[in-house]
Design an enzyme around this catalytic site. Structure first.
Site, mmCIF file in Angstrom:
data_model
loop_
_atom_site.group_PDB
_atom_site.id
_atom_site.type_symbol
_atom_site.label_atom_id
_atom_site.label_comp_id
_atom_site.label_asym_id
_atom_site.label_seq_id
_atom_site.Cartn_x
_atom_site.Cartn_y
_atom_site.Cartn_z
ATOM 1 N N LYS A 41 4.780 -3.784 0.924
ATOM 2 C CA LYS A 41 4.492 -3.797 2.237
ATOM 3 C C LYS A 41 3.232 -3.251 2.563
ATOM 4 O O LYS A 41 2.398 -3.516 3.505
ATOM 5 C CB LYS A 41 5.501 -3.094 2.898
ATOM 6 C CG LYS A 41 7.039 -3.415 2.810
ATOM 7 C CD LYS A 41 8.166 -2.396 3.742
ATOM 8 C CE LYS A 41 9.259 -3.090 3.485
ATOM 9 N NZ LYS A 41 10.283 -1.897 3.860
ATOM 10 N N GLU A 97 -4.130 -5.974 -2.464
ATOM 11 C CA GLU A 97 -3.378 -5.002 -2.944
ATOM 12 C C GLU A 97 -3.722 -3.708 -2.128
ATOM 13 O O GLU A 97 -4.910 -3.330 -1.710
ATOM 14 C CB GLU A 97 -3.155 -4.511 -4.379
ATOM 15 C CG GLU A 97 -2.223 -3.584 -4.653
ATOM 16 C CD GLU A 97 -0.649 -3.658 -4.411
ATOM 17 O OE1 GLU A 97 -0.350 -3.436 -3.201
ATOM 18 O OE2 GLU A 97 0.016 -3.736 -5.309
ATOM 19 N N ASP A 101 -2.786 1.974 -9.065
ATOM 20 C CA ASP A 101 -2.240 3.067 -9.680
ATOM 21 C C ASP A 101 -2.310 2.722 -11.162
ATOM 22 O O ASP A 101 -3.316 2.755 -12.077
ATOM 23 C CB ASP A 101 -0.970 3.658 -9.017
ATOM 24 C CG ASP A 101 -0.802 4.966 -9.347
ATOM 25 O OD1 ASP A 101 -0.720 5.544 -10.188
ATOM 26 O OD2 ASP A 101 -0.777 5.754 -8.220
ATOM 27 N N LYS A 129 -6.911 4.318 -8.144
ATOM 28 C CA LYS A 129 -6.812 5.730 -8.877
ATOM 29 C C LYS A 129 -7.077 5.365 -10.204
ATOM 30 O O LYS A 129 -6.239 5.231 -10.928
ATOM 31 C CB LYS A 129 -5.594 6.236 -8.585
ATOM 32 C CG LYS A 129 -5.262 6.861 -7.213
ATOM 33 C CD LYS A 129 -3.982 7.227 -7.394
ATOM 34 C CE LYS A 129 -3.480 8.098 -5.771
ATOM 35 N NZ LYS A 129 -2.227 8.579 -5.952
ATOM 36 N N PHE A 150 -1.829 12.300 -3.440
ATOM 37 C CA PHE A 150 -0.727 11.268 -2.772
ATOM 38 C C PHE A 150 -1.230 10.987 -1.363
ATOM 39 O O PHE A 150 -1.452 11.619 -0.467
ATOM 40 C CB PHE A 150 0.648 12.061 -2.583
ATOM 41 C CG PHE A 150 1.636 11.036 -2.147
ATOM 42 C CD1 PHE A 150 2.482 10.308 -3.318
ATOM 43 C CD2 PHE A 150 1.869 11.033 -1.025
ATOM 44 C CE1 PHE A 150 3.388 9.204 -2.981
ATOM 45 C CE2 PHE A 150 2.951 9.725 -0.475
ATOM 46 C CZ PHE A 150 3.836 9.178 -1.683
#
Length: 174
Positions: A41, A97, A101, A129, A150
């Site tokens: 999403k 995207e 990660d 990241k 985060f």
């Protein structure tokens, strides 16, 4: 436990960078049509803003994937929750995207999409990241490299909250 969101990247910074990426994609795909594939999403917010800033013809498609299995497994297992509506054969495909990660899911996904026969296949992410990378994934267009915090906003969520923030923030728990 309470939470608050600290701004990491302002709305203005994000908008400016998306315009720069859109300009670069427009140059790279000059004379072609680019088929954007959004990973749902989180990627939807970024893809919509990016598409508005690309000057070559654009078509859109969406897919949703779920990765599960042991965290120590280097390849990861990806389950397609919603597959693409259109075939990729002979299209210039750009996967969009929200964040890269570990790279596990995207590595698998890119290989699976490559097997569908696109003319070209590239990857664009708003956030990267690199220090969390476990599996090597080549990213062609990167908005921002960020530290291992985060983050929320611009489609990224914490427990389904904060997706609609117009900036990138860091969730801080008290």
């Amino acid at each position: 436990m309470s939470e608050r969101v600290r701004i990491m990247l302002s709305e203005e910074e994000v908008d400016k960078r998306i315009k720069e990426i859109g300009d670069q994609i427009s140059k790279d795909y000059e004379g072609k049509q680019v088929h954007l594939v959004c990973v749902l999403k989180g990627g939807s917010f970024f893809m919509c803003e990016l598409a508005k800033r690309i000057s070559v013809p654009v078509s859109l498609d969406f897919m949703s994937v779920s990765s599960y299995g042991s965290e120590t497994k280097s390849s990861g297992i990806v389950r397609i929750v919603k597959d693409l509506d259109e075939p990729l054969k002979d299209k210039d495909v750009l996967v969009v995207e929200d964040i890269v990660d570990s790279g596990r899911t995207l590595s698998y996904l890119m290989e699976m999409l490559r097997d569908r026969g696109p003319s070209s296949l590239r990857l664009c992410t708003l956030l990267d990241k690199p220090e969390r990378r476990v599996v090597d994934v080549h990213v062609d267009y990167t908005g921002f490299q960020i530290p291992d915090e985060f983050v929320v906003g611009y489609g990224l969520d914490y427990d389904q909250k904060y997706r609609n923030l117009p900036y990138i923030g860091v969730v801080e728990l008290d």
